[in-house]
Scaffold this motif. Structure first.
Motif, PDB file in Angstrom:
ATOM      1  N   VAL A 160     -13.687  -3.088  -2.208  1.00 13.99           N
ATOM      2  CA  VAL A 160     -14.590  -3.782  -1.288  1.00 13.99           C
ATOM      3  C   VAL A 160     -13.804  -4.796  -0.460  1.00 13.99           C
ATOM      4  O   VAL A 160     -12.819  -5.374  -0.932  1.00 13.99           O
ATOM      5  N   PRO A 161     -14.219  -5.046   0.786  1.00 10.63           N
ATOM      6  CA  PRO A 161     -13.515  -6.018   1.635  1.00 10.63           C
ATOM      7  C   PRO A 161     -13.896  -7.450   1.277  1.00 10.63           C
ATOM      8  O   PRO A 161     -15.016  -7.738   0.861  1.00 10.63           O
ATOM      9  N   VAL A 193      -4.911  -6.746  -4.624  1.00 11.81           N
ATOM     10  CA  VAL A 193      -5.556  -6.453  -3.340  1.00 11.81           C
ATOM     11  C   VAL A 193      -4.582  -5.705  -2.435  1.00 11.81           C
ATOM     12  O   VAL A 193      -3.365  -5.706  -2.648  1.00 11.81           O
ATOM     13  N   LEU A 194      -5.158  -5.090  -1.432  1.00 15.51           N
ATOM     14  CA  LEU A 194      -4.394  -4.494  -0.335  1.00 15.51           C
ATOM     15  C   LEU A 194      -4.795  -5.217   0.938  1.00 15.51           C
ATOM     16  O   LEU A 194      -5.984  -5.354   1.224  1.00 15.51           O
ATOM     17  N   ARG A 195      -3.803  -5.695   1.697  1.00 16.19           N
ATOM     18  CA  ARG A 195      -4.124  -6.383   2.949  1.00 16.19           C
ATOM     19  C   ARG A 195      -4.245  -5.377   4.078  1.00 16.19           C
ATOM     20  O   ARG A 195      -3.386  -4.507   4.258  1.00 16.19           O
ATOM     21  N   GLY A 242       0.805  -1.214   0.000  1.00 16.78           N
ATOM     22  CA  GLY A 242       0.000   0.000   0.000  1.00 16.78           C
ATOM     23  C   GLY A 242       0.836   1.261   0.000  1.00 16.78           C
ATOM     24  O   GLY A 242       0.422   2.286  -0.565  1.00 16.78           O
ATOM     25  N   ASP A 243       2.018   1.210   0.619  1.00 24.39           N
ATOM     26  CA  ASP A 243       2.875   2.391   0.645  1.00 24.39           C
ATOM     27  C   ASP A 243       3.367   2.757  -0.756  1.00 24.39           C
ATOM     28  O   ASP A 243       3.658   3.931  -1.034  1.00 24.39           O
ATOM     29  N   LEU A 255      -8.861  -8.333   3.039  1.00 21.55           N
ATOM     30  CA  LEU A 255      -8.333  -7.747   1.815  1.00 21.55           C
ATOM     31  C   LEU A 255      -9.283  -6.703   1.271  1.00 21.55           C
ATOM     32  O   LEU A 255     -10.497  -6.818   1.412  1.00 21.55           O
ATOM     33  N   LEU A 256      -8.724  -5.675   0.627  1.00 18.42           N
ATOM     34  CA  LEU A 256      -9.507  -4.720  -0.150  1.00 18.42           C
ATOM     35  C   LEU A 256      -9.311  -5.058  -1.618  1.00 18.42           C
ATOM     36  O   LEU A 256      -8.174  -5.157  -2.102  1.00 18.42           O
ATOM     37  N   ILE A 257     -10.421  -5.247  -2.333  1.00 15.09           N
ATOM     38  CA  ILE A 257     -10.402  -5.695  -3.720  1.00 15.09           C
ATOM     39  C   ILE A 257     -10.986  -4.607  -4.615  1.00 15.09           C
ATOM     40  O   ILE A 257     -12.043  -4.048  -4.304  1.00 15.09           O
ATOM     41  N   PRO A 258     -10.335  -4.280  -5.742  1.00 15.04           N
ATOM     42  CA  PRO A 258     -10.877  -3.248  -6.634  1.00 15.04           C
ATOM     43  C   PRO A 258     -12.137  -3.743  -7.344  1.00 15.04           C
ATOM     44  O   PRO A 258     -12.238  -4.900  -7.745  1.00 15.04           O
TER      45      PRO A 258
END
Length: 324
Positions: free
Chosen positions: A158-159, A139-141, A70-71, A147-150
């Motif tokens: 969305v989670p 995804v972003l954990r 994410g960074d 997870l966050l999914i596009p």
């Protein structure tokens, strides 16, 4: 033929060929290794039925999750154009690393297509309805492991937690070695159910997690499942992780419940016949549930393979082919 032998034989018609399963895993692992080499990727893992070992034949696709740093992407994870940007970022990685024309790691991808949550990567001709694809998701954990999914169509993230179901299925398999094979059997069974619309395979898998016992033989376990699922499906079938809502909101619950009830009644009769020593009668009842691929002797007074007069003028019903 005994009941267990019949279930063993039927399982062979449901399971994918081991060599084809091995090839699907090799293709998945090729993508995982190549994409993990990118500096902004923290981890990759398989998702979907192949990762849960509940895949039905034929295997047309595999799913991969890429966990990004994410960074390295501070604009991701919020509503807006970043959802589509993340998918385009995957496509760039895949084409550079794995495209058929100039991939630096391998030359396997013929075409890529952006979908709502993932990039579909075609390893075969995209016009081939049986084309094998690898679906790659960015995804972003989050701190809690979810997870966050596009979701590009709704321009949002969305989670979700696909690892939750993977762990649940693995636990059920450790408790009872017939669990995964019977999930495949139930996924095959759903293709014989005549209701409006197609029943998603994930619906059957989640119902199996909730309704399948963890001991006993396959016949009694299926009888228990069909009985419990007939009641459970009225509540709808929901994401077991509690994040993504109902799996198939348009599912005809009443029709599926009726199909479960009918199967439960036949399974109860089959178990009773087997207990009374009528193995042939039991096998014929299981065949009524699962179709002609389930082995059973001809009914008394009939010759196997004989064509009766009505059969000459009455067309056989057409069964849907399994779709995985």
């Amino acid at each position: 033929m005994g009941i267990d032998d019949a279930f063993d034989d039927y399982q062979k018609t449901v399971n994918e060929d081991p060599d084809k399963t091995k090839l699907a895993r090799e293709r998945r692992d090729l993508f995982k290794a190549a994409l993990l080499s990118e500096p902004d990727v923290l981890e990759t893992f398989g998702s979907g039925s192949l990762s849960r070992s509940t895949q039905l034949r034929p295997i047309h696709d595999v799913d991969i999750v890429m966990v990004y740093d994410g960074d390295a992407h501070p604009g991701w994870g919020v509503s807006g154009p970043s959802a589509e940007e993340a998918l385009e970022h995957i496509r760039t990685h895949v084409n550079r690393l794995l495209s058929q024309s100039n991939g630096t790691r391998d030359n396997v991808v013929r075409h890529t297509l952006l979908r709502n949550h993932a990039v579909k990567c075609f390893l075969d001709d995209p016009d081939d309805p049986q084309a094998f694809t690898v679906d790659v998701m960015a995804v972003l954990r989050q701190a809690d492991g979810t997870l966050l999914i596009p979701e590009q169509l709704n321009t949002r993230w969305v989670p979700a937690n696909p690892e939750y179901l993977i762990a649940q299925v693995a636990e059920r398999q450790r408790d009872w070695p017939h669990f995964r094979p019977l999930v495949r059997v139930l996924k095959q069974w759903r293709n014989t159910v005549r209701i409006e619309g197609r029943i998603k395979s994930l619906v059957m898998e989640v119902l199996a997690v909730h309704c399948m016992p963890d001991s006993g033989n396959r016949a009694t376990a299926l009888k228990t499942f069909f009985t419990a699922a007939a009641d459970r499906v009225h509540e709808g079938v929901w994401d077991p992780a509690g994040l993504c809502g109902e799996i198939q909101p348009d599912l005809d619950r009443e029709a599926l419940a009726a199909a479960f009830t009918e199967a439960a009644d036949l399974a109860d009769q089959a178990c009773a016949a087997a207990a009374a020593g009528d193995t042939g009668g039991a096998l014929r009842l299981w065949q009524k549930i699962f179709g002609d691929d389930f082995p059973a002797p001809a009914a008394p007074g009939k010759t196997a393979g004989a064509i009766t007069a009505p059969a000459l003028i009455t067309p056989r019903p057409i069964k849907d082919a399994p779709q995985g």
